[in-house]
Design an enzyme around this catalytic site. Structure first.
Site, mmCIF file in Angstrom:
data_model
loop_
_atom_site.group_PDB
_atom_site.id
_atom_site.type_symbol
_atom_site.label_atom_id
_atom_site.label_comp_id
_atom_site.label_asym_id
_atom_site.label_seq_id
_atom_site.Cartn_x
_atom_site.Cartn_y
_atom_site.Cartn_z
ATOM 1 N N ASP A 72 -78.291 7.835 -23.663
ATOM 2 C CA ASP A 72 -77.346 7.901 -24.776
ATOM 3 C C ASP A 72 -75.951 7.739 -24.178
ATOM 4 O OD1 ASP A 72 -76.256 8.348 -27.350
ATOM 5 O OD2 ASP A 72 -75.989 10.471 -26.894
ATOM 6 N N GLU A 120 -79.310 3.361 -26.226
ATOM 7 C CA GLU A 120 -78.883 3.299 -27.620
ATOM 8 C C GLU A 120 -77.686 2.370 -27.744
ATOM 9 O OE1 GLU A 120 -78.915 6.478 -31.023
ATOM 10 O OE2 GLU A 120 -77.218 6.855 -29.696
ATOM 11 N N ASP A 165 -76.508 15.357 -26.343
ATOM 12 C CA ASP A 165 -76.602 13.992 -25.822
ATOM 13 C C ASP A 165 -77.940 13.764 -25.120
ATOM 14 O OD1 ASP A 165 -73.844 13.105 -26.522
ATOM 15 O OD2 ASP A 165 -73.302 14.717 -25.155
#
Length: 164
Positions: free
Chosen positions: A7, A66, A138
């Protein structure tokens, strides 16, 4: 197969490693690579070194990152894009296959709907990976990205098997 989910973030880059054993998923580890406030170059270097160390330590077979979205703060979006570049560079240099997923695709793969709240995502990640303790939000997001990639790879394997 081991998958690392990433992430991207400039302050906190979440990561999570899962094992895929047939249809089963198992949590291996998760954490956050931090960068301190200051000049952008050293911050990106710290993220790169930290993420490379995680990849060396866990030796994943694949990576998933992502995708970022554009918001009203153009400078913030640009900086996040640079952190995302680090999230792609580190696994690419390790020779890993990298999957990239939009946030809504990750949510849909994990929760079943593309506009799920963070709490719903964390709940489903805990359900899919029993006993997991998140290093932070996260890291939870990174595990969701890894799960999304695992589902993508499992679906691809089924399609290949069906066409053979």
């Amino acid at each position: 197969m081991k998958i690392i989910g990433i992430d991207p973030g400039l302050r906190n880059m979440g990561w999570g490693v899962i094992a895929v054993e047939g249809p089963r998923l198992r949590h291996l580890d998760n954490g956050i690579v931090h960068s301190e406030a200051g000049d952008l170059g050293p911050r990106l270097a710290a993220l790169y070194r930290g993420l490379c160390a995680v990849i060396v330590r866990h030796a994943p077979d694949a990576a998933a990152v992502e995708q970022t979205f554009v918001n009203k703060d153009a400078l913030g979006t640009l900086k996040l894009g640079q952190a995302r570049g680090i999230a792609l560079l580190a696994p690419a240099e390790a020779g890993l296959e990298i999957g990239e997923y939009a946030p809504n695709a990750v949510k849909k793969a994990v929760v079943g709907v593309g506009h799920a709240a963070k709490e719903q995502i964390q709940h489903m990640v805990r359900f899919m990976l029993p006993g997991v303790e998140f290093a932070g939000p996260d890291a939870a997001d990174a595990l969701a990205v890894a799960i999304c990639h695992a589902h993508h790879l499992q679906g691809r394997a089924l399609r290949i098997k069906a066409s053979a």
